[in-house]
Scaffold this motif. Structure first.
Motif, short mmCIF file in Angstrom:
data_model
loop_
_atom_site.label_atom_id
_atom_site.label_comp_id
_atom_site.label_asym_id
_atom_site.label_seq_id
_atom_site.Cartn_x
_atom_site.Cartn_y
_atom_site.Cartn_z
N SER A 285 0.82 -1.22 0.00
CA SER A 285 0.00 0.00 0.00
C SER A 285 0.85 1.27 0.00
CB SER A 285 -0.91 0.01 1.23
OG SER A 285 -0.15 0.23 2.42
N ASN A 286 2.10 1.14 0.44
CA ASN A 286 3.03 2.27 0.53
C ASN A 286 2.55 3.35 1.50
OD1 ASN A 286 5.56 3.29 -0.26
ND2 ASN A 286 4.61 4.74 -1.69
N LEU A 287 1.70 2.96 2.43
CA LEU A 287 1.18 3.89 3.43
C LEU A 287 1.96 3.83 4.73
CD1 LEU A 287 -2.65 3.19 2.92
CD2 LEU A 287 -1.38 5.22 2.16
N PHE A 288 2.79 2.79 4.85
CA PHE A 288 3.55 2.57 6.09
C PHE A 288 5.04 2.49 5.79
CE2 PHE A 288 -0.57 0.48 6.36
CZ PHE A 288 -1.07 0.86 7.60
N HIS A 289 5.84 2.75 6.80
CA HIS A 289 7.25 2.41 6.73
C HIS A 289 7.56 1.49 7.91
CE1 HIS A 289 8.67 4.92 10.11
NE2 HIS A 289 7.79 5.83 9.71
N GLU A 290 8.58 0.65 7.76
CA GLU A 290 8.89 -0.33 8.79
C GLU A 290 9.86 0.26 9.81
OE1 GLU A 290 10.35 -5.00 9.26
OE2 GLU A 290 10.01 -4.13 7.28
N SER A 291 9.51 0.08 11.07
CA SER A 291 10.37 0.58 12.14
C SER A 291 11.45 -0.45 12.47
CB SER A 291 9.55 0.87 13.40
OG SER A 291 9.14 -0.34 14.00
#
Length: 344
Positions: free
Chosen positions: A259-265
């Motif tokens: 979705s490209n709405l999140f980035h991974e921490s």
């Protein structure tokens, strides 16, 4: 002469034991949605896997405060026909807290209404069922009322040559003296949802091998015939400010990432880049998703752990939870076959 006869007897025993067939389990699925809709590709999958039974969530029983009684809710709607040669086991879900709200005298009437409503739900499809299943995570406090419901249901179904089953959790297997054994014909162990579902928990709460180890040794002594339900599902745990907001069912890591709405921490959590709606949920910037998935590899591990402790017969049902396009897309036919054949 006696020695020869003894040797012949041993040879016969050895030959018979060598020819003895392994038990053949009955592979099945749970269908846990409010609308029954199945594609031609999914019908083909059922046929390929030799599935002949589906445990179908028929409706829920919930307490309505304004009416001061339990009523059926969210009945199944058939958008597709049930495939031929598929046996349906209607499953009725009842919340444990519902039994805290009703009086014991109302339970026989509730049992009759459950049977009547089940028949009405399945009538449009002309479905004749041979088993009914009740799903409730009862406690010591609700045990008396819940077991009375099961007792009455069984008494009403038996003359119709129908059996009654009930779902079981691992703690109810281990602590059977405290929780009691439900008065049914057979039990269905739900081999999932084992861990603590909390904001701080970093382990997969759907399946945890270490937690399962604390319980599965008690399977052999349980006084009911047991079927087994294994997980193949996935969900996301929606977090905000260190608290759980909701569970996002049928969401896979691949879909959330794509979705490209999140980035991974660095902690492995997916963090919202901004405010948006996704999968029916509103995410504020910096909200987090902790993904919990049962991959084919994890599912196989769970099956192997369970198979080591389970006594299999030709009547044992191995059921995967649950039949849904998101779950099916993450597994290949060989994965499903490996899961089922683990128990053969």
């Amino acid at each position: 002469m006696l020695r020869k006869r003894s040797l012949v007897f041993i040879v016969i025993l050895f030959t018979l034991s060598g020819c003895r067939k392994s038990p053949t389990i009955a592979p099945s699925f749970y269908y846990w949605k409010t609308i029954f809709q199945i594609s031609s590709a999914e019908i083909q999958l059922l046929d390929t896997l030799h599935i002949s039974r589906i445990y179908l969530r028929c409706f829920d029983i919930v307490y309505k405060a304004e009416q001061k009684k339990l009523i059926p809710e969210s009945p199944i709607i058939f958008s597709s026909k049930v495939p031929e040669k598929i046996e349906i086991v209607p499953v009725i879900y009842i919340t444990n807290k519902s039994f805290l709200q009703i009086i014991e005298d109302s339970i026989p009437d509730l049992a009759l209404k459950i049977i009547s409503f089940t028949n009405n739900c399945l009538a449009p499809q002309k479905i004749q069922y041979h088993e009914m299943q009740i799903d409730c995570d009862w406690t010591e406090t609700t045990r008396s009322k819940y077991f009375l419901l099961l007792k009455v249901l069984r008494e009403k179904l038996s003359p119709q040559h129908k059996t009654l089953s009930a779902t079981l959790r691992l703690h109810q297997i281990k602590y059977k003296r405290k929780t009691g054994v439900p008065p049914v014909d057979r039990g269905m162990l739900m081999f999932y949802n084992m861990g603590s579902l909390s904001a701080q928990n970093k382990n997969n709460s759907i399946y945890n091998a270490e937690i399962a180890t604390q319980y599965i040794n008690y399977l052999k002594d349980y006084p009911l015939k047991l079927d087994m339900a294994l997980p193949i599902f996935t969900w996301g745990v929606h977090l905000r400010s260190g608290k759980i907001l909701s569970l996002v069912n049928n969401l896979s890591t691949d879909e959330a990432t794509a979705s490209n709405l999140f980035h991974e921490s660095t902690a492995g959590l997916l963090v919202a880049k901004s405010g948006f709606f996704f999968h029916g949920e509103y995410y504020q910037q910096y909200d987090q998703l902790r993904m919990e998935e049962i991959t084919p590899e994890i599912a196989k591990k769970a099956a192997l752990q369970l198979a080591e402790k389970l006594t299999i017969t030709d009547s044992t049902n191995i059921v995967l939870y649950h039949f849904d396009s998101t779950n099916l897309s993450r597994y290949e036919v060989k994965d499903f076959n490996q899961l089922y054949h683990t128990f053969n």
